[in-house]
Scaffold this active site. Structure first.
Site, mmCIF file in Angstrom:
data_model
loop_
_atom_site.group_PDB
_atom_site.id
_atom_site.type_symbol
_atom_site.label_atom_id
_atom_site.label_comp_id
_atom_site.label_asym_id
_atom_site.label_seq_id
_atom_site.Cartn_x
_atom_site.Cartn_y
_atom_site.Cartn_z
ATOM 1 N N LYS A 170 2.590 -1.127 -5.554
ATOM 2 C CA LYS A 170 3.878 -0.679 -4.994
ATOM 3 C C LYS A 170 4.910 -1.800 -4.843
ATOM 4 O O LYS A 170 6.109 -1.546 -4.928
ATOM 5 C CB LYS A 170 3.644 -0.008 -3.637
ATOM 6 C CG LYS A 170 3.014 1.349 -3.786
ATOM 7 C CD LYS A 170 2.783 2.020 -2.465
ATOM 8 C CE LYS A 170 2.118 3.356 -2.720
ATOM 9 N NZ LYS A 170 1.718 4.027 -1.496
ATOM 10 N N ASP A 201 7.264 7.554 0.360
ATOM 11 C CA ASP A 201 6.338 7.353 1.490
ATOM 12 C C ASP A 201 7.121 7.215 2.805
ATOM 13 O O ASP A 201 6.587 7.510 3.870
ATOM 14 C CB ASP A 201 5.511 6.072 1.298
ATOM 15 C CG ASP A 201 4.397 6.239 0.274
ATOM 16 O OD1 ASP A 201 3.991 7.380 0.006
ATOM 17 O OD2 ASP A 201 3.927 5.205 -0.248
ATOM 18 N N GLY A 220 -2.963 -3.086 8.603
ATOM 19 C CA GLY A 220 -2.672 -3.206 7.171
ATOM 20 C C GLY A 220 -1.262 -3.719 6.926
ATOM 21 O O GLY A 220 -0.357 -3.493 7.737
ATOM 22 N N THR A 224 -5.300 -10.724 6.020
ATOM 23 C CA THR A 224 -4.569 -11.893 5.527
ATOM 24 C C THR A 224 -3.297 -12.061 6.358
ATOM 25 O O THR A 224 -2.389 -11.222 6.281
ATOM 26 C CB THR A 224 -4.200 -11.684 4.031
ATOM 27 O OG1 THR A 224 -5.361 -11.218 3.353
ATOM 28 C CG2 THR A 224 -3.689 -12.939 3.378
ATOM 29 N N TYR A 265 -6.349 9.765 2.792
ATOM 30 C CA TYR A 265 -6.451 11.231 2.730
ATOM 31 C C TYR A 265 -7.722 11.721 2.042
ATOM 32 O O TYR A 265 -7.976 12.920 1.972
ATOM 33 C CB TYR A 265 -5.214 11.838 2.048
ATOM 34 C CG TYR A 265 -4.981 11.343 0.643
ATOM 35 C CD1 TYR A 265 -5.699 11.863 -0.423
ATOM 36 C CD2 TYR A 265 -4.039 10.351 0.389
ATOM 37 C CE1 TYR A 265 -5.496 11.407 -1.709
ATOM 38 C CE2 TYR A 265 -3.826 9.888 -0.897
ATOM 39 C CZ TYR A 265 -4.558 10.415 -1.940
ATOM 40 O OH TYR A 265 -4.351 9.964 -3.222
HETATM 41 P P1 NAP Z 1 -2.124 -2.267 -0.758
HETATM 42 O O1 NAP Z 1 -0.699 -2.564 -1.035
HETATM 43 O O2 NAP Z 1 -3.142 -2.761 -1.706
HETATM 44 O O3 NAP Z 1 -2.474 -2.865 0.709
HETATM 45 C C1 NAP Z 1 -3.745 -2.716 1.256
HETATM 46 C C2 NAP Z 1 -3.768 -3.309 2.669
HETATM 47 O O4 NAP Z 1 -5.019 -2.978 3.259
HETATM 48 C C3 NAP Z 1 -3.659 -4.817 2.722
HETATM 49 O O5 NAP Z 1 -3.024 -5.155 3.921
HETATM 50 C C4 NAP Z 1 -5.128 -5.274 2.745
HETATM 51 O O6 NAP Z 1 -5.347 -6.480 3.451
HETATM 52 C C5 NAP Z 1 -5.755 -4.173 3.548
HETATM 53 N N1 NAP Z 1 -7.159 -3.922 3.193
HETATM 54 C C6 NAP Z 1 -7.661 -3.642 1.959
HETATM 55 N N2 NAP Z 1 -8.965 -3.374 2.037
HETATM 56 C C7 NAP Z 1 -9.315 -3.510 3.349
HETATM 57 C C8 NAP Z 1 -10.533 -3.381 4.071
HETATM 58 N N3 NAP Z 1 -11.671 -3.039 3.453
HETATM 59 N N4 NAP Z 1 -10.521 -3.594 5.410
HETATM 60 C C9 NAP Z 1 -9.388 -3.936 6.037
HETATM 61 N N5 NAP Z 1 -8.200 -4.088 5.421
HETATM 62 C C10 NAP Z 1 -8.164 -3.862 4.087
HETATM 63 O O7 NAP Z 1 -2.367 -0.678 -0.595
HETATM 64 P P2 NAP Z 1 -1.314 0.432 -0.084
HETATM 65 O O8 NAP Z 1 -0.522 0.918 -1.228
HETATM 66 O O9 NAP Z 1 -0.642 -0.104 1.121
HETATM 67 O O10 NAP Z 1 -2.323 1.653 0.298
HETATM 68 C C11 NAP Z 1 -3.219 1.548 1.371
HETATM 69 C C12 NAP Z 1 -3.964 2.864 1.564
HETATM 70 O O11 NAP Z 1 -3.056 3.885 1.977
HETATM 71 C C13 NAP Z 1 -4.652 3.405 0.305
HETATM 72 O O12 NAP Z 1 -5.910 3.948 0.691
HETATM 73 C C14 NAP Z 1 -3.745 4.518 -0.162
HETATM 74 O O13 NAP Z 1 -4.444 5.535 -0.871
HETATM 75 C C15 NAP Z 1 -3.241 5.051 1.188
HETATM 76 N N6 NAP Z 1 -1.925 5.729 1.072
HETATM 77 C C16 NAP Z 1 -1.862 7.048 1.442
HETATM 78 C C17 NAP Z 1 -0.640 7.701 1.353
HETATM 79 C C18 NAP Z 1 -0.530 9.156 1.731
HETATM 80 O O14 NAP Z 1 0.372 9.823 1.253
HETATM 81 N N7 NAP Z 1 -1.385 9.654 2.604
HETATM 82 C C19 NAP Z 1 0.508 7.035 0.905
HETATM 83 C C20 NAP Z 1 0.390 5.685 0.586
HETATM 84 C C21 NAP Z 1 -0.852 5.039 0.662
HETATM 85 P P3 NAP Z 1 -5.124 -7.931 2.790
HETATM 86 O O15 NAP Z 1 -3.655 -8.189 2.888
HETATM 87 O O16 NAP Z 1 -5.923 -8.829 3.656
HETATM 88 O O17 NAP Z 1 -5.630 -7.826 1.384
#
Ligand code: NAP
Length: 292
Positions: A80, A116, A140, A167, A234
């Site tokens: 993103k 979003d 996060g 991080t 989700y």
């Molecule tokens: P992203 O940009 O990759 O960011 C992931 C974040 O989560 C980072 O801060 C990372 O920490 C942290 N993280 C990753 N794995 C982890 C773990 N096992 N334990 C603790 N922290 C962890 O991802 P994103 O786009 O923000 O998406 C995050 C989640 O939200 C995904 O599961 C996605 O499917 C969901 N989402 C859902 C919707 C919806 O419509 N419901 C919309 C958007 C996203 P670091 O910085 O330390 O790497």
């Protein structure tokens, strides 16, 4: 804003168009089911597919999407933020969040949006939540967290946001963004989550933790019954965090609520047609309906 059948929609009714989602991992994505049901419901001759695009293949994959004349696509974890240099024009929602989750391709030009932002806030608005004096714990600091901060910055009266992330550097970027948007925010380490959770009115999980049925990073004893727990994961629908929150008798908001709201907005951007939300819900829940 959008009539049932707009001029844009009429002109695309007989054209076959292709849409997709790019991300890694992608096999959990419910967006293909959601959008294909929506296209079918309004009689559009369109298809939506999922592509696994690892981080190192983003640039070459975007080149392929341009070459195939894709009509639009969604962007998910981990692209993103990384996609921004490849986008020709940013909508204000994407500019504010500094992250893109929806791209509309018009005559070879990529226009980036962030649905979003609206998708996150809609379930809170539906519940008529008051933000006045609210203390928030946001877990996060990725692309979704940016959209959440952008959405929260539109609400009046938020007291404070604690941001927890593995991080610190990434959390610091979100804290700077929050303070530039007029929000008060500071960092905590993941090991102190519990004590902050207990004092928070709204606890948001914006990490993928929970997607693989992991034990929740917040325990029910660390959740007040007066809190709202919002897990944006989700799939599965009931994550361990949601189960812990229910155990604590807190109010829960499911990730699918945000999924539906952001997906509806993306559909409307691409087609100019009001999203057929009931058909989209049916694709998610089958004949038994919403599990609320
Ligand atoms: P992203 O940009 O990759 O960011 C992931 C974040 O989560 C980072 O801060 C990372 O920490 C942290 N993280 C990753 N794995 C982890 C773990 N096992 N334990 C603790 N922290 C962890 O991802 P994103 O786009 O923000 O998406 C995050 C989640 O939200 C995904 O599961 C996605 O499917 C969901 N989402 C859902 C919707 C919806 O419509 N419901 C919309 C958007 C996203 P670091 O910085 O330390 O790497």
């Amino acid at each position: 804003m959008i009539g049932l059948i707009s001029a844009q929609a009429k002109s695309m009714q007989n054209l076959f168009k292709t849409y997709c989602i790019i991300g890694d991992p992608i096999d959990h994505s419910l967006s293909p089911a959601l959008h294909n049901a929506a296209f079918k419901s309004v009689g559009l001759n369109c298809a939506y597919i999922a592509f696994r695009v690892p981080k190192c293949e983003l640039e070459v994959s975007l080149g392929s999407l341009r070459a195939t004349n894709i009509s639009g696509f969604n962007v998910t974890i981990p692209h993103k933020v990384g996609i921004i240099p490849y986008i020709d024009e940013l909508d204000p929602s994407a500019k504010k969040a500094n992250a893109v989750n929806t791209v509309h391709c018009i005559e070879g030009t990529f226009k980036g949006y962030n649905t979003d932002v609206q998708g996150f806030i809609e379930p809170l608005h539906k519940r008529r939540v008051s933000f006045n004096g609210m203390k928030i714990l946001l877990i996060g600091s990725g692309g979704a967290a940016r959209a959440i901060i952008a959405a929260l910055s539109n609400e009046k009266g938020i007291s404070h946001i604690i941001i927890a992330n593995r991080t610190k550097k990434k959390a610091d970027e979100i804290i700077t963004m929050a303070s530039n948007l007029g929000l008060s925010a500071n960092f905590t380490r993941m090991e102190y989550l519990g004590e902050h959770a207990l004092k928070s009115d709204l606890i948001i999980n914006s990490t993928p933790s929970g997607m693989n049925d992991e034990q929740s990073i917040v325990d029910y004893e660390q959740i007040s019954k007066d809190s709202i727990v919002y897990d944006i994961v989700y799939s599965p629908m009931v994550t361990n965090l949601i189960a812990q929150a229910k155990n604590a008798k807190a109010t829960v908001i499911y990730g699918y609520e945000m999924l539906l709201a952001q997906g509806s907005k993306a559909f409307e951007i691409w087609t100019g047609i009001t999203a057929p939300v009931e058909a989209m819900k049916k694709a998610l829940f089958g004949p038994f309906g919403e599990p609320l």
